[in-house]
Scaffold this motif. Structure first.
Motif, mmCIF file in Angstrom:
data_model
loop_
_atom_site.group_PDB
_atom_site.id
_atom_site.type_symbol
_atom_site.label_atom_id
_atom_site.label_comp_id
_atom_site.label_asym_id
_atom_site.label_seq_id
_atom_site.Cartn_x
_atom_site.Cartn_y
_atom_site.Cartn_z
ATOM 1 N N THR A 241 95.410 1.634 -39.164
ATOM 2 C CA THR A 241 95.597 2.846 -38.385
ATOM 3 C C THR A 241 97.064 3.249 -38.463
ATOM 4 O O THR A 241 97.894 2.531 -39.032
ATOM 5 C CB THR A 241 95.229 2.621 -36.914
ATOM 6 N N GLU A 242 97.356 4.401 -37.891
ATOM 7 C CA GLU A 242 98.760 4.758 -37.719
ATOM 8 C C GLU A 242 99.375 3.901 -36.620
ATOM 9 O O GLU A 242 98.651 3.203 -35.883
ATOM 10 C CB GLU A 242 98.901 6.246 -37.378
ATOM 11 N N VAL B 228 99.434 -1.253 -33.875
ATOM 12 C CA VAL B 228 98.705 -0.869 -35.075
ATOM 13 C C VAL B 228 97.511 -1.796 -35.209
ATOM 14 O O VAL B 228 97.544 -2.949 -34.768
ATOM 15 C CB VAL B 228 99.609 -0.962 -36.331
ATOM 16 N N LYS C 271 108.107 1.530 -36.891
ATOM 17 C CA LYS C 271 106.998 2.333 -37.403
ATOM 18 C C LYS C 271 106.782 2.130 -38.891
ATOM 19 O O LYS C 271 105.790 2.550 -39.441
ATOM 20 C CB LYS C 271 107.243 3.810 -37.115
ATOM 21 N N ARG D 219 93.802 7.915 -36.967
ATOM 22 C CA ARG D 219 93.354 7.553 -38.311
ATOM 23 C C ARG D 219 92.104 6.686 -38.207
ATOM 24 O O ARG D 219 92.069 5.685 -37.492
ATOM 25 C CB ARG D 219 94.464 6.813 -39.059
#
Length: 516
Positions: free
Chosen positions: A55-56, A36, A92, A68
């Motif tokens: 970001t993702e 990330v 995640k 993203r």
């Protein structure tokens, strides 16, 4: 335009979308842990870093291309510092204990000013380890900038409507959100404001564009009359005779297409500045803080240098006696190299400036015209829009060649060139205000400047009483540089120069091979 140091933050020129990719080293465990990227922005006032967004999380790849994107307000005249931190994460959803992989520091202007508005940076921050690289691409976000120009002709068809004797005007409406259908109402103009409705018709952008090759006739219908009169045909016609579309280009379009800003510095070395060895001198080299000259140079130069790929800046002095023979010069290279006056980066300019203060004798008089003409000669050689020249003059304001300077400015106004003047010291600067030309366009021998290319600000307006030198210089740079984008655009428009398409992306460095 001369602006005070307390002016508010300007409206952003545009919004910029940053796309992020990473190329991580092959030494990561198999399979690669998720990655990330976190973006931080820096406050101008406190210099504090604040998280802007993330970001993702992408897993199972050494070469993540994040979907993203980061959308930022872009201000050309400000130094917008960014920090990208890259992490390996084991979840995640949880990055409270991330595995730090590295970081990159750069300004938003560096991304926009990179070739094709793309840059690559090596990630650093983990001693003894290769952290990989981060790739950033900037894209301008904007509404449609197409300008449609059309010529229409109203025609009488139904005599009872006296359409041919009216003074019609048209009102355009977008009938649906995607803009494919356009509704147009036709009115008869009335002096008292109670305009009479004649009728309406619908069309589309695609249909309008056909008028580039053929006339298009529209029937103007009045729904009320159509319902009441069985024999009603229409209330007249409107013929579209021509239709053309021009694009309104932005400053970012030209920078992305490869236009370079060539930055040149000219510093006043006249005796009116005072002995550099004395604390009262405007050139005084204090061991504790920069002089007004050095601060102005650093504030402006650190922003402009992001738009110059080679970071080589010609730097001159004027109004000094040069060793060994004591010749008076009004455009001597600060690095003492007549063949190559370029200095490496703003730090190189500052170093050459300090060295000149130790070797030359401050003298006079104060002539601006020689250095303006010097830059103008360079600008005259490249008029295709690939180069735009910005000359920064820092002076105490006592000018001796006003007539010649006006003539030089008028001549330079037709070239891809802007002039920034920063006045230091207590002078009233009436002459500088006159050169600025906001109220009355600069003229010489009956000729007026083709464009307004001069921006003047007095340094004293930016001295922060609280002692926050960083914020003061940010305000100075903001106001000094505020007019450069529009001045560049005005030159491109007057010469009908369109931005070049962005250069093709350089072959991306060989991605780290995916692990089995």
């Amino acid at each position: 335009m001369s602006l005070g140091g307390a002016s508010e933050r300007s409206v952003p020129a545009t919004k910029i979308e940053i796309t992020v990719s990473c190329r991580r080293p092959h030494v990561l465990p198999s399979p690669p842990p998720p990655a990330v990227v976190v973006l931080y922005t820096q406050s101008r006032a406190s210099q504090e870093w604040r998280e802007f967004g993330r970001t993702e999380v992408i897993d199972n790849t050494l070469n993540p291309d994040f979907v993203r994107k980061f959308v930022l307000d872009y201000f050309f005249e400000e130094k917008q510092n960014l920090r990208f931190d890259v992490y390996n994460v084991d979840s995640k959803t949880n990055i409270s204990k991330p595995d730090f992989l590295g970081q990159a520091f750069l300004a938003l202007g560096e991304v926009i000013g990179g070739q094709g508005s793309r840059v690559e940076r090596t990630l650093t921050g983990v001693p003894g380890k290769k952290c990989g690289t981060i790739l950033l691409t900037a894209e301008e976000l904007s509404n449609c900038r197409d300008i449609a120009t059309m010529q229409l002709c109203a025609n009488k068809l139904d005599k009872k409507d006296f359409f041919g004797k009216s003074d019609p005007f048209l009102v355009f409406y977008r009938s649906n959100e995607d803009g494919t259908t356009v509704k147009i109402d036709v009115y008869d103009w009335d002096r008292d404001g109670s305009h009479d409705f004649i009728g309406e018709f619908t069309t589309s952008y695609r249909e309008l564009s056909k008028a580039q090759n053929q006339f298009t006739v529209y029937e103007v219908l009045n729904p009320r009359k159509k319902c009441k009169k069985k024999k009603y045909v229409n209330s007249g016609t409107v013929t579209l005779l021509s239709f053309s579309v021009d694009s309104e280009f932005t400053f970012v379009d030209y920078i992305k297409g490869g236009t370079q800003l060539n930055f040149t510095v000219a510093i006043d070395f006249t005796a009116s500045n005072g002995n550099p060895l004395q604390p009262t001198s405007l050139h005084y080299m204090s061991p504790y803080q920069l002089s007004a000259y050095a601060m102005a140079l650093k504030a402006v130069g650190e922003i402009i240098q992001d738009y110059d790929s080679d970071k080589l800046f010609p730097a001159y002095g004027f109004g000094a006696k040069l060793p060994p023979e004591g010749r008076i010069s009004h455009q001597f290279p600060l690095n003492n190299n007549d063949e190559d006056p370029n200095c490496a980066g703003i730090e190189g300019v500052l170093e050459s400036y300090f060295q000149s203060l130790r070797t030359v004798q401050l003298y006079g008089p104060t002539y601006f015209a020689p250095v303006i003409n010097q830059v103008a000669r360079a600008a005259a050689k490249i008029s295709d829009g690939s180069q735009y020249y910005v000359l920064l003059i820092i002076t105490d304001g006592v000018i001796s060649d006003m007539t010649q300077t006006k003539e030089a400015i008028v001549s330079a106004s037709s070239l891809p060139m802007s002039i920034i003047i920063v006045g230091v010291g207590p002078a009233m600067f009436e002459a500088m205000e006159e050169l600025d030309g906001d109220d009355v366009r600069v003229s010489s021998r009956g000729r007026y400047a083709e464009r307004d290319i001069v921006q003047f600000v007095p340094f004293r307006d930016y001295v922060d009483r609280s002692g926050n030198q960083v914020l003061s210089m940010a305000r100075l740079a903001k106001d000094v540089l505020a007019e450069i984008p529009e001045q560049l655009l005005s030159y491109m428009r007057t010469r009908d120069i369109q931005p070049r398409p962005p250069p093709p992306a350089n072959p991306s460095p060989t991605p780290a091979p995916e692990q089995p």
